[in-house]
Design an enzyme around this catalytic site. Sequence first.
Site, PDB file in Angstrom:
ATOM      1  N   ASP A  42       0.850  -1.181   0.000  1.00  0.00           N
ATOM      2  CA  ASP A  42       0.000   0.000   0.000  1.00  0.00           C
ATOM      3  C   ASP A  42       0.894   1.243   0.000  1.00  0.00           C
ATOM      4  O   ASP A  42       1.662   1.453   0.921  1.00  0.00           O
ATOM      5  CB  ASP A  42      -0.882  -0.038   1.259  1.00  0.00           C
ATOM      6  CG  ASP A  42      -2.012   0.966   1.201  1.00  0.00           C
ATOM      7  OD1 ASP A  42      -1.917   1.950   0.434  1.00  0.00           O
ATOM      8  OD2 ASP A  42      -3.002   0.769   1.944  1.00  0.00           O
ATOM      9  N   HIS A  95      -0.086   4.475  -0.227  1.00  0.00           N
ATOM     10  CA  HIS A  95      -0.785   5.733   0.082  1.00  0.00           C
ATOM     11  C   HIS A  95      -0.108   6.471   1.224  1.00  0.00           C
ATOM     12  O   HIS A  95      -0.310   6.145   2.388  1.00  0.00           O
ATOM     13  CB  HIS A  95      -2.239   5.436   0.438  1.00  0.00           C
ATOM     14  CG  HIS A  95      -3.012   4.904  -0.719  1.00  0.00           C
ATOM     15  ND1 HIS A  95      -3.101   3.554  -0.981  1.00  0.00           N
ATOM     16  CD2 HIS A  95      -3.709   5.529  -1.697  1.00  0.00           C
ATOM     17  CE1 HIS A  95      -3.838   3.368  -2.067  1.00  0.00           C
ATOM     18  NE2 HIS A  95      -4.214   4.548  -2.529  1.00  0.00           N
TER      19      HIS A  95
END
Lengths: 462, 148
Positions: B16, B18
């Site tokens: 991930d 982000h």
Amino acid sequence: MSLALLIDFGSTYTKIVAVDLDREEIAGYAQSCTTVQTDIMVGLRSALSLLPPSLQNAPYACKLSSSSAAGGLGMVTIGLIPELSAEAARRSALGAGAKVIKVFSFKLTDREVREIEQINPDILLLAGGIDGGNSEVILANAAKLARSRLTCPVLVAGNKASGDDVVSLLRAAGKVPLVVDNVMPDVNVLNVEPARAMIRKVFIERIIAAKGLKKAEEFVEGILMPTPTAVLNAAQVLAAGTGSEKGLGDLVILDIGGATTDVHSVGWGNPVQAGVVRKGLPEPYAKRTVEGDLGIRYNAESILKLCGAAAIRENASLPHPDLDKKLECLSREVGFVPDNPEDHDLDFALASCAARAGMERHAGTIETLWGPHGQYFLQHGKDLTPVEHVIGTGGIFVHHPLADGILKKSLFNPGQPFSLRPKNPHLYTDAQYCLFAVGLLAERHPEIAFRIGKKYLKKWND
Amino acid sequence: MSKEKKTVVLGVLGVDAHVVGNKIMAHALEEAGFKVVNIGIFSSQEDFIRAAIESAAEAILVGSLCGHGEMECRNFRQNCIEAGIGDIQLVVGGNIVLGKLPWPDVEKAFLEMGFNRVYPPGVSPKQVIEGLKRDLEKCREPAAGCGP
């Protein structure tokens, strides 16, 4: 004529290099067996007698030395989490030129303490916890060590909030604690320099005498550092240059010996490709790794075990039908010097395996991950692919006619694209065996050391 | 840095990338007086737990933005227990599941996994910090633990 004498009391040979500081050239080189068991000065005098007469009793402006005699600087390091503070402690010790005999993590057991007593290191490095973080484990370990039979200095380089208590525990038990800044003050923050500096201080002040090298100190000005530190120093001065001259920039030194292969890299090794994310504990700018199982004499058989007969044969040009027997001989006859094409070829093959495995372990790697938005690349360790200079040092690089071929084996291999080894560097060898001398001389005359280092490296390609 | 500052481990779990919310959250927590050990994006459960042990953290704040939270967070509490920090406060937030599941069901699933607080998308850093402060105060009361 102003002269400097640079000496390395190696584990096997005492090497000396006389440098003419005015002309900036090597005036003489000699070596003789190290005689630490009897009297260290015997070997040194014997080496000195091999210098040209004019250099034997010349007035030297400085006499500096390094040592890896009597087992080198043996260390045990202790941390909390293996991938974090224990790894930070290990890297500090390696960067200080130590032989890290074993690394321990979490709370020590009684059995582990007995093991450390048996190892009987020259220095113990005790870390654990970030500043203000976990103090329970380092305190428990200090209490265990306080009750042990160990007498060596204990370098305390963990959570600063527990430093005073750790020192009290150890001091009350008659141990010798020395406190420095935490090797990992925050998670994934490395701070190796203070521990490195203290290790060197302890080496100079205590270890030299303990190893029977004090006598040599009456002749030289001082035994300043363990041999690997001298080489790492040379790497740094060659990379950085001096005030007026540009250095080579990022570089790698591959030191293949009879017992170990050391790899030194200077540079941050940040990702060079877009979209690569760096993970894990940061790497020291000047990094040293030691492969205790890669050496072309003592560890010839361990290279066979590790890389396999096929890899050795692949790097050789001749068939070597009795490979097993030959390697067993080499690991016993550690002073063996090849004098025929077959033995030279086998040395080439062994050194090639050591070069490749050593560089592979030192260099960073890329891990690929698939996520909902596609593929991601994580970099662990240093990206050495853009490094422009790779230097080989050690006997094999002085004597072997195909020395550059060995270095080539250590480079990037398109078949293993995720091992970030140098791609297309200039190749050099330390043909005069002078890198340790460059590292020592840099302590007093960094500019001259830099120019001599550059001058005497043998360049193999453009 | 005084030990009076409460230490929390913050990061984004799993595959991930982000990073924006992670930076904002780190900044907000620091402003609120926490010592933040931010292990960043692409962090595994082991990375969180190791950092929490070295730093003697009182809470782990897990960000999960790619919708795989339910799978990535599985066994997080059990792994903390196994590593000797079973009592640590566990907080999770972000886009923790894909699809349009009713929030109470999502929250329940993560509470059952052993998380102490579960936050939906769009929550403000302030809410998370207030909840954290309250919970950590409670944990400090005698005989109280933060565990499940």
